[in-house]
Design an enzyme around this catalytic site. Structure first.
Site, PDB file in Angstrom:
ATOM      1  N   GLU A   1       0.837  -1.208   0.000  1.00  0.00           N
ATOM      2  CA  GLU A   1       0.000   0.000   0.000  1.00  0.00           C
ATOM      3  C   GLU A   1       0.867   1.251   0.000  1.00  0.00           C
ATOM      4  OE1 GLU A   1      -1.231   1.739   3.533  1.00  0.00           O
ATOM      5  OE2 GLU A   1      -0.996  -0.085   4.723  1.00  0.00           O
TER       6      GLU A   1
ATOM      7  N   LYS B   1      -4.984  10.787   1.150  1.00  0.00           N
ATOM      8  CA  LYS B   1      -5.239   9.431   1.649  1.00  0.00           C
ATOM      9  C   LYS B   1      -6.522   8.938   0.971  1.00  0.00           C
ATOM     10  CE  LYS B   1      -6.279   7.109   6.058  1.00  0.00           C
ATOM     11  NZ  LYS B   1      -6.153   7.225   7.531  1.00  0.00           N
TER      12      LYS B   1
ATOM     13  N   VAL C   1      -5.309   0.234   3.141  1.00  0.00           N
ATOM     14  CA  VAL C   1      -5.548  -1.201   2.987  1.00  0.00           C
ATOM     15  C   VAL C   1      -6.819  -1.431   2.158  1.00  0.00           C
ATOM     16  CG1 VAL C   1      -6.169  -3.325   4.224  1.00  0.00           C
ATOM     17  CG2 VAL C   1      -4.319  -1.861   5.083  1.00  0.00           C
TER      18      VAL C   1
ATOM     19  N   ASP D   1     -16.080   5.030  15.261  1.00  0.00           N
ATOM     20  CA  ASP D   1     -15.090   5.246  14.199  1.00  0.00           C
ATOM     21  C   ASP D   1     -14.453   3.902  13.887  1.00  0.00           C
ATOM     22  OD1 ASP D   1     -12.986   5.834  12.547  1.00  0.00           O
ATOM     23  OD2 ASP D   1     -12.188   7.468  13.758  1.00  0.00           O
TER      24      ASP D   1
ATOM     25  N   ALA E   1     -12.661   1.515   7.226  1.00  0.00           N
ATOM     26  CA  ALA E   1     -13.250   0.854   6.052  1.00  0.00           C
ATOM     27  C   ALA E   1     -12.439  -0.395   5.678  1.00  0.00           C
ATOM     28  CB  ALA E   1     -13.289   1.820   4.880  1.00  0.00           C
ATOM     29  N   ASP E   2     -11.255  -0.556   6.258  1.00  0.00           N
ATOM     30  CA  ASP E   2     -10.464  -1.769   5.994  1.00  0.00           C
ATOM     31  C   ASP E   2     -11.277  -3.022   6.341  1.00  0.00           C
ATOM     32  OD1 ASP E   2      -8.390  -0.041   5.439  1.00  0.00           O
ATOM     33  OD2 ASP E   2      -7.140  -0.623   7.154  1.00  0.00           O
TER      34      ASP E   2
ATOM     35  N   LYS F   1      -3.643  -2.004  14.176  1.00  0.00           N
ATOM     36  CA  LYS F   1      -2.784  -1.017  14.852  1.00  0.00           C
ATOM     37  C   LYS F   1      -3.148  -0.912  16.331  1.00  0.00           C
ATOM     38  CE  LYS F   1      -3.382   1.866  11.427  1.00  0.00           C
ATOM     39  NZ  LYS F   1      -3.447   1.088  10.191  1.00  0.00           N
TER      40      LYS F   1
HETATM   41  N1  PSU Z   1      -0.138   0.202   8.691  1.00  0.00           N
HETATM   42  C1  PSU Z   1       0.871   0.936   9.212  1.00  0.00           C
HETATM   43  N2  PSU Z   1       0.763   2.296   9.112  1.00  0.00           N
HETATM   44  C2  PSU Z   1      -0.303   2.907   8.478  1.00  0.00           C
HETATM   45  C3  PSU Z   1      -1.363   2.122   7.925  1.00  0.00           C
HETATM   46  C4  PSU Z   1      -1.213   0.769   8.062  1.00  0.00           C
HETATM   47  O1  PSU Z   1       1.827   0.374   9.769  1.00  0.00           O
HETATM   48  O2  PSU Z   1      -0.335   4.126   8.390  1.00  0.00           O
HETATM   49  C5  PSU Z   1      -2.543   2.787   7.197  1.00  0.00           C
HETATM   50  C6  PSU Z   1      -3.167   1.767   6.265  1.00  0.00           C
HETATM   51  O3  PSU Z   1      -3.190   2.344   4.992  1.00  0.00           O
HETATM   52  C7  PSU Z   1      -4.550   1.537   6.816  1.00  0.00           C
HETATM   53  C8  PSU Z   1      -4.858   2.904   7.353  1.00  0.00           C
HETATM   54  O4  PSU Z   1      -5.454   1.104   5.837  1.00  0.00           O
HETATM   55  O5  PSU Z   1      -3.634   3.239   8.015  1.00  0.00           O
HETATM   56  C9  PSU Z   1      -6.086   2.904   8.261  1.00  0.00           C
HETATM   57  O6  PSU Z   1      -6.588   4.202   8.354  1.00  0.00           O
HETATM   58  P1  PSU Z   1      -8.064   4.431   8.949  1.00  0.00           P
HETATM   59  O7  PSU Z   1      -7.979   4.032  10.382  1.00  0.00           O
HETATM   60  O8  PSU Z   1      -8.321   5.900   8.742  1.00  0.00           O
HETATM   61  O9  PSU Z   1      -8.990   3.573   8.141  1.00  0.00           O
HETATM   62 MN    MN Z   2     -11.948   6.365  10.647  1.00  0.00          MN
END
Ligand code: PSU
Ligand code: MN
Length: 313
Positions: free
Chosen positions: A37, A98, A118, A148, A151-152, A169
């Protein structure tokens, strides 16, 4: 009948991502390819660690005998495999947005540079016919506000692929994320572990529903999964290498600080995850960054091994 055939025809005329010559050659020869990604390099990691991440992940995939394919929307063009100029632009993150799966059509019609998360990378991988994807940690259910949710998760439920990560994470609510994956029918597979890794930490104390101990077993299971016509992903989780792992207390304390900073700054939406990762990095004196880079490289290696097993009859 004719109407039905027409509908099928339309469904097949999907947009085909632009491929670099190495990615195109590998895919047409059915050689192993690993999708990477770009949001992690354009939003998730600071400069210049993002360049180190890209170099280490790409090298790990190549050492493993596969071709790395970085996903992005390049000036409106869905792409796998960036040119050196494009890579430099994404690493400098000048005007790079993003992009999640929901945003793909907008980034394309506006001709934007978009770094794929992702969810967006999964959507593009399905169009390109790439089955294996390496990332750091997936998005999931946030601790606050709990509504919150990345969408992954839904995209993992809809896309047939193998995603290699170090769990979700650590800034997230991990028990809730695991339950959502369960509800969505996403198969979480511990690679040589029974425990959900904690991204920066080796463990979480949470059990994963399945465990497999070799790339061959993962490849075999995925083929069977595909034969069932199941839409979801196999989410393969492995812990960060022990030498770079952080202690749970360190991470927990850093996350408490990070969440307080996010609350005070009023961060919402797509900015939340990058903000929290940066705040954790400050709170751990940079040690979370070293762990993040290490797990990303480690995941790229395993993904390559799985991609090789998948293309070996
Ligand atoms: N993994 C990491 N660092 C990141 C991400 C993943 O080690 O920054 C990114 C990925 O692209 C993941 C996104 O899809 O963070 C998730 O963001 P959100 O919580 O806004 O969906
Ligand atoms: Mn979010």
């Amino acid at each position: 009948m004719a109407a039905k055939a027409q509908a099928c025809g339309d469904a097949l005329s999907r947009l085909a991502p632009r491929l670099s010559s190495s990615v195109a050659a590998a895919l047409s020869a059915k050689r192993p390819v690993v999708a990477l990604e770009s949001s992690v390099i354009a939003q998730g990691l600071p400069i210049p660690a993002n360049a180190e991440c890209l170099a280490r992940m790409s090298a790990a995939v190549e050492r493993g005998g596969a071709v790395p394919a970085v996903a992005a929307i390049v000036r409106g063009v869905p792409t796998f495999g960036l040119t050196p100029d494009e890579q430099a632009r994404f690493l400098a993150r000048d005007g790079v947005r993003k992009v999640t799966a929901r945003d793909l059509a907008f980034a394309v019609t506006r001709g934007e540079d978009g770094a794929t998360t992702v969810s967006a990378t999964l959507a593009l991988a399905a169009l390109a016919g790439i089955d294996v994807f390496a990332t750091g940690g997936i998005g999931g259910v946030h601790r606050e506000p709990a509504f919150d949710e990345s969408a992954d998760l839904v995209e993992l439920a809809r896309t047939s692929a193998i995603v290699v990560c170090a769990g979700a994470k650590a800034i997230l609510d991990l028990p809730a994320t695991l339950e959502r994956l369960d509800t969505l029918g996403v198969a979480v597979v511990g690679y040589r572990t029974d425990e959900l890794p904690g991204f920066f930490t080796v463990g979480t104390g949470l059990r994963v529903p399945q465990r497999l101990d070799s790339a061959t077993d993962i490849a075999r299971t995925f083929r069977t999964h595909q034969q069932f016509g199941r839409p979801g992903a196999l989410l393969v989780v492995q812990p960060v290498p022990a030498r770079d792992a952080l202690a749970r207390e360190t991470v927990d304390a850093a996350i408490v600080t990070a969440l307080a900073e996010a609350r005070a700054a009023g961060v919402v939406g797509a900015a939340v995850t990058p903000f929290l990762l940066a705040a954790v990095e400050r709170a751990t004196g940079g040690r979370s960054l070293a762990a993040n880079l290490s797990l990303l490289e480690h995941n790229a290696s395993l993904a390559a091994e799985i991609a090789v097993a998948l293309t070996t009859p």
